[in-house]
Design a protein around this motif. Structure first.
Motif, PDB file in Angstrom:
ATOM      1  N   GLY A 240      20.861   8.506  -0.196  1.00  0.00           N
ATOM      2  CA  GLY A 240      19.521   7.515  -0.726  1.00  0.00           C
ATOM      3  C   GLY A 240      18.410   7.998  -0.105  1.00  0.00           C
ATOM      4  N   TYR A 241      17.062   7.767  -0.527  1.00  0.00           N
ATOM      5  CA  TYR A 241      15.913   7.852   0.322  1.00  0.00           C
ATOM      6  C   TYR A 241      15.147   6.605  -0.183  1.00  0.00           C
ATOM      7  N   HIS A 242      14.711   5.938   0.865  1.00  0.00           N
ATOM      8  CA  HIS A 242      13.982   4.952   0.487  1.00  0.00           C
ATOM      9  C   HIS A 242      12.551   4.701   1.363  1.00  0.00           C
ATOM     10  N   GLY A 243      12.173   5.865   2.206  1.00  0.00           N
ATOM     11  CA  GLY A 243      11.026   5.756   2.884  1.00  0.00           C
ATOM     12  C   GLY A 243      11.369   5.964   4.279  1.00  0.00           C
ATOM     13  N   ASP A 244      10.171   5.852   5.085  1.00  0.00           N
ATOM     14  CA  ASP A 244      10.429   6.381   6.559  1.00  0.00           C
ATOM     15  C   ASP A 244       9.982   5.159   7.515  1.00  0.00           C
TER      16      ASP A 244
ATOM     17  N   GLN B  69      19.068   9.947  -7.344  1.00  0.00           N
ATOM     18  CA  GLN B  69      18.822   9.828  -5.904  1.00  0.00           C
ATOM     19  C   GLN B  69      17.840  11.152  -5.472  1.00  0.00           C
ATOM     20  N   ASN B  70      16.790  10.878  -5.477  1.00  0.00           N
ATOM     21  CA  ASN B  70      15.873  12.156  -5.197  1.00  0.00           C
ATOM     22  C   ASN B  70      15.852  12.723  -3.856  1.00  0.00           C
ATOM     23  N   ALA B  71      15.064  12.296  -2.820  1.00  0.00           N
ATOM     24  CA  ALA B  71      14.781  12.894  -1.635  1.00  0.00           C
ATOM     25  C   ALA B  71      16.176  13.284  -0.817  1.00  0.00           C
TER      26      ALA B  71
ATOM     27  N   ASP C 221       0.660  -1.197  -0.215  1.00  0.00           N
ATOM     28  CA  ASP C 221      -0.019  -0.172  -0.118  1.00  0.00           C
ATOM     29  C   ASP C 221       0.767   1.282  -0.016  1.00  0.00           C
ATOM     30  N   SER C 222       2.178   1.267   0.068  1.00  0.00           N
ATOM     31  CA  SER C 222       2.946   2.621   0.049  1.00  0.00           C
ATOM     32  C   SER C 222       4.344   2.267  -0.356  1.00  0.00           C
ATOM     33  N   GLY C 223       5.004   3.061  -0.607  1.00  0.00           N
ATOM     34  CA  GLY C 223       6.421   2.799  -1.031  1.00  0.00           C
ATOM     35  C   GLY C 223       7.193   2.406  -0.076  1.00  0.00           C
ATOM     36  N   SER C 224       7.249   2.721   1.110  1.00  0.00           N
ATOM     37  CA  SER C 224       7.977   2.048   1.991  1.00  0.00           C
ATOM     38  C   SER C 224       7.836   0.806   2.419  1.00  0.00           C
ATOM     39  N   VAL C 225       6.416   0.517   2.488  1.00  0.00           N
ATOM     40  CA  VAL C 225       6.264  -0.705   2.639  1.00  0.00           C
ATOM     41  C   VAL C 225       6.711  -1.877   1.657  1.00  0.00           C
ATOM     42  N   ALA C 226       6.641  -1.377   0.222  1.00  0.00           N
ATOM     43  CA  ALA C 226       7.319  -2.119  -1.061  1.00  0.00           C
ATOM     44  C   ALA C 226       8.804  -2.307  -0.620  1.00  0.00           C
ATOM     45  N   VAL C 227       9.425  -1.090  -0.088  1.00  0.00           N
ATOM     46  CA  VAL C 227      10.948  -1.385   0.181  1.00  0.00           C
ATOM     47  C   VAL C 227      10.922  -2.516   1.374  1.00  0.00           C
ATOM     48  N   GLU C 228      10.126  -2.437   2.291  1.00  0.00           N
ATOM     49  CA  GLU C 228      10.223  -3.359   3.480  1.00  0.00           C
ATOM     50  C   GLU C 228      10.169  -4.975   2.907  1.00  0.00           C
TER      51      GLU C 228
ATOM     52  N   LEU D 118      16.485  -2.394  -6.784  1.00  0.00           N
ATOM     53  CA  LEU D 118      16.142  -1.136  -7.255  1.00  0.00           C
ATOM     54  C   LEU D 118      14.933  -0.362  -7.059  1.00  0.00           C
ATOM     55  N   ASP D 119      15.178   0.812  -6.281  1.00  0.00           N
ATOM     56  CA  ASP D 119      14.045   1.596  -5.652  1.00  0.00           C
ATOM     57  C   ASP D 119      13.523   2.523  -7.095  1.00  0.00           C
ATOM     58  N   GLU D 120      12.745   2.262  -7.742  1.00  0.00           N
ATOM     59  CA  GLU D 120      12.199   3.176  -8.901  1.00  0.00           C
ATOM     60  C   GLU D 120      10.842   3.674  -8.453  1.00  0.00           C
ATOM     61  N   ILE D 121      10.749   4.104  -6.970  1.00  0.00           N
ATOM     62  CA  ILE D 121       9.269   4.492  -6.647  1.00  0.00           C
ATOM     63  C   ILE D 121       9.123   5.990  -6.980  1.00  0.00           C
ATOM     64  N   ALA D 122      10.320   6.810  -7.243  1.00  0.00           N
ATOM     65  CA  ALA D 122      10.286   8.107  -7.845  1.00  0.00           C
ATOM     66  C   ALA D 122      10.528   8.021  -9.177  1.00  0.00           C
ATOM     67  N   THR D 123      11.347   7.099  -9.734  1.00  0.00           N
ATOM     68  CA  THR D 123      11.720   7.261 -10.890  1.00  0.00           C
ATOM     69  C   THR D 123      11.060   6.402 -11.984  1.00  0.00           C
TER      70      THR D 123
ATOM     71  N   GLY E 135       6.073   2.589  -7.150  1.00  0.00           N
ATOM     72  CA  GLY E 135       5.150   3.464  -6.329  1.00  0.00           C
ATOM     73  C   GLY E 135       4.411   4.735  -6.804  1.00  0.00           C
ATOM     74  N   LYS E 136       4.367   5.511  -6.088  1.00  0.00           N
ATOM     75  CA  LYS E 136       4.094   7.087  -6.528  1.00  0.00           C
ATOM     76  C   LYS E 136       3.454   7.138  -7.690  1.00  0.00           C
ATOM     77  N   ALA E 137       3.870   7.212  -8.904  1.00  0.00           N
ATOM     78  CA  ALA E 137       3.187   7.507 -10.039  1.00  0.00           C
ATOM     79  C   ALA E 137       2.471   6.194 -10.678  1.00  0.00           C
TER      80      ALA E 137
ATOM     81  N   ILE F 220      19.440   0.661  -3.920  1.00  0.00           N
ATOM     82  CA  ILE F 220      19.804   2.035  -4.614  1.00  0.00           C
ATOM     83  C   ILE F 220      18.551   2.574  -5.441  1.00  0.00           C
ATOM     84  N   GLU F 221      18.413   3.996  -5.522  1.00  0.00           N
ATOM     85  CA  GLU F 221      17.563   4.476  -6.543  1.00  0.00           C
ATOM     86  C   GLU F 221      18.506   4.640  -7.994  1.00  0.00           C
ATOM     87  N   PRO F 222      18.003   4.071  -9.026  1.00  0.00           N
ATOM     88  CA  PRO F 222      18.550   3.998  -9.981  1.00  0.00           C
ATOM     89  C   PRO F 222      18.580   5.573 -10.558  1.00  0.00           C
TER      90      PRO F 222
HETATM   91  C1  LIG Z   1       8.798   8.221  -1.879  1.00  0.00           C
HETATM   92  C2  LIG Z   1       9.667   7.388  -1.859  1.00  0.00           C
HETATM   93  C3  LIG Z   1       9.456   6.117  -1.155  1.00  0.00           C
HETATM   94  C4  LIG Z   1       8.584   5.985   0.088  1.00  0.00           C
HETATM   95  O1  LIG Z   1       7.339   6.080  -0.680  1.00  0.00           O
HETATM   96  P1  LIG Z   1       6.061   6.370   0.469  1.00  0.00           P
HETATM   97  O2  LIG Z   1       4.769   5.938  -0.441  1.00  0.00           O
HETATM   98  O3  LIG Z   1       6.182   7.747   0.740  1.00  0.00           O
HETATM   99  O4  LIG Z   1       6.181   5.475   1.577  1.00  0.00           O
HETATM  100  C5  LIG Z   1      10.603   5.179  -1.328  1.00  0.00           C
HETATM  101  N1  LIG Z   1      11.558   5.277  -1.984  1.00  0.00           N
HETATM  102  C6  LIG Z   1      11.686   6.438  -2.826  1.00  0.00           C
HETATM  103  C7  LIG Z   1      12.597   6.384  -3.983  1.00  0.00           C
HETATM  104  C8  LIG Z   1      10.954   7.303  -2.779  1.00  0.00           C
HETATM  105  O5  LIG Z   1      10.894   8.410  -3.739  1.00  0.00           O
END
Ligand SMILES: *Cc1c(COP(=O)(O)O)cnc(C)c1O
Length: 429
Positions: free
Chosen positions: A147-151, A219-221, A113-120, A248-253, A277-279, A214-216
């Motif tokens: 890097g940024y992968h969620g909270d 590296q966004n946030a 249900d969210s990006g952070s959970v996808a990373v978990e 690869l964390d493509e949640i933003a890219t 995630g995101k888009a 890594i974010e490919p």
């Molecule tokens: C936003 C983001 C996340 C976290 O996604 P949430 O939906 O906010 O939990 C993880 N990784 C990357 C690269 C992001 O940009």
């Protein structure tokens, strides 16, 4: 029933936490009445050109009739049903589409249900995979700084240690192996020395590491760092050579933002595990997915546990899956490549900022434009100024950056870039 509540801003200030803010001294929040196309309309009447796509998500703009219809039709049929022991067409159709559009080795999909959970989930997959193959010492992750992968905690443990305040959680947060942030810019020549240094980390730490995450390319946030595809290529080779999985964390890219459908395509590589995630839903609902290969999925399933130990309540939510299907269809229908190329062209107007003394660097890749200034931006001050100019842009740190909806008209794109220039030139930051 439409809601006609008026917004009680005092209640908001006194009772509601907004992202990364203090409860005593919060940054101002602006009340939104509605959104349409690439516009955010405030309760106070201002109509703002959106420069953020609501944190990378609203790629088709707001209120697209096909996305609204996808939610309405699905809501009338079935809004949610548990995914344990049940399945449904929106989830199956979405996973078919995801398997089709992501790199071909990725065949198995986990919906969350969210990006952070996808990373978990990705981290669990990697740990369980090695465990089930008898590698009990592969209990850590490798990752790059910035890097940024969620909270959530496991995701946070692989975020940049300084930006996400790791020192505060010492003893509680798992400690991983951090390599330097990729140094070589996307636009520079590859740097052999950097890649040799990366190799040293693998030589030293591969035996204790389950995966490199890594974010490919972007590296966004953690700093909007655009790095060279040769770094990703090298990572893929090192992961293969040293038996470390590549996440690869493509949640933003993901979904076209960097000019390719997935940023890994810039390096022509494919991960063992992919997070998106995101888009994914065009910004309409919260939804994420973790995809993996047959090899990783089989490894997990043949292990002692035999199952992947995860299952969110709202897993595979039909509304979210149905609107995600519609959003992916729209990408194709709208010719996202042409749209993102137009964004990249328009965002080049930001280069004018190079002439300003306060500007350290300007960079544009696909639908992302970044102006790095030489001091921390005063967010409250610059946002008040941006609203006067009729744009919605939210900087962080020293970065004023925009990633507008793909549907942004050329004239609006020019106004966004002009607003960034004006704010810096007028010292309104
Ligand atoms: C936003 C983001 C996340 C976290 O996604 P949430 O939906 O906010 O939990 C993880 N990784 C990357 C690269 C992001 O940009």
């Amino acid at each position: 029933m439409s809601n006609n509540y008026s917004i009680d801003l005092d209640f908001d200030k006194n009772h509601i936490w907004h992202p990364y803010t203090s409860m005593i001294d919060p940054l101002p929040v602006y009340p939104v009445a509605r959104t349409f196309d690439n516009r955010i309309v405030l309760e106070t009447g201002e109509e703002l050109i959106d420069g953020m796509a609501s944190w990378w998500s609203a790629i088709h703009g707001y209120g697209h009739p096909k996305l609204i219809a996808a939610i309405q039709q699905q809501a009338a049929k079935m809004s949610h049903v548990m995914f344990g022991g049940l399945t449904h067409a929106p989830a199956v159709e979405l996973c078919k589409k995801l398997v089709a559009i992501t790199p071909s080795p990725l065949q198995k999909v986990f919906l969350a249900d969210s990006g952070s959970v996808a990373v978990e989930v990705a981290i669990k997959m990697a740990l369980q995979f090695w465990l089930s193959r008898g590698f009990h010492h592969k209990r850590k992750l490798m990752t790059a700084k910035k890097g940024y992968h969620g909270d959530t905690f496991a995701a946070m443990s692989v975020c940049d240690p300084v930006n996400s305040m790791h020192s505060m959680y010492q003893g509680f947060l798992p400690e991983h192996v951090f390599v330097p942030a990729p140094q070589t810019s996307f636009f520079a020549q590859p740097n052999e020395l950097e890649l040799l240094q990366l190799r040293e980390y693998f030589v030293t730490h591969h035996h204790e590491c389950a995966a490199f995450i890594i974010e490919p390319i972007v590296q966004n946030a953690g700093g909007m760092n655009f790095y060279h595809p040769s770094y990703l290529k090298a990572l893929r080779d090192l992961c293969d050579e040293f038996e470390v999985l590549l996440i690869l964390d493509e949640i933003a890219t993901g979904f076209g933002r960097t000019g390719t459908l997935f940023a890994s395509e810039h390096a022509d590589i494919s991960p063992d595990i992919l997070c998106i995630g995101k888009a994914l839903t065009g910004g309409m609902m919260t939804l994420s997915a973790t995809l993996t290969t047959d090899q990783v999925a089989l490894g997990i399933s043949q292990g002692e546990a035999k199952v992947l130990m995860h299952g969110p309540t709202f897993m595979g939510n039909p509304l979210a899956c149905n609107v995600a299907c519609a959003s992916i269809d729209l990408l194709v229908e709208n010719d996202w490549q042409t749209q993102v190329t137009a964004l990249a062209d328009g965002l080049q107007a930001l280069q004018a900022c190079q002439t300003l003394d306060a500007v350290k660097n300007v960079r544009v890749l696909g639908g992302i434009g970044v102006v790095e200034v030489n001091r921390q931006v005063n967010v409250a001050k610059i946002q008040a100024y941006f609203i006067k100019l009729g744009v919605w842009i939210r900087p962080f740190g020293k970065l004023i950056y925009i990633m507008p909806p793909y549907t942004t008209p050329t004239a609006d794109l020019a106004l966004l870039c002009e607003a960034v220039f004006k704010a810096i030139a007028a010292d309104e930051f």
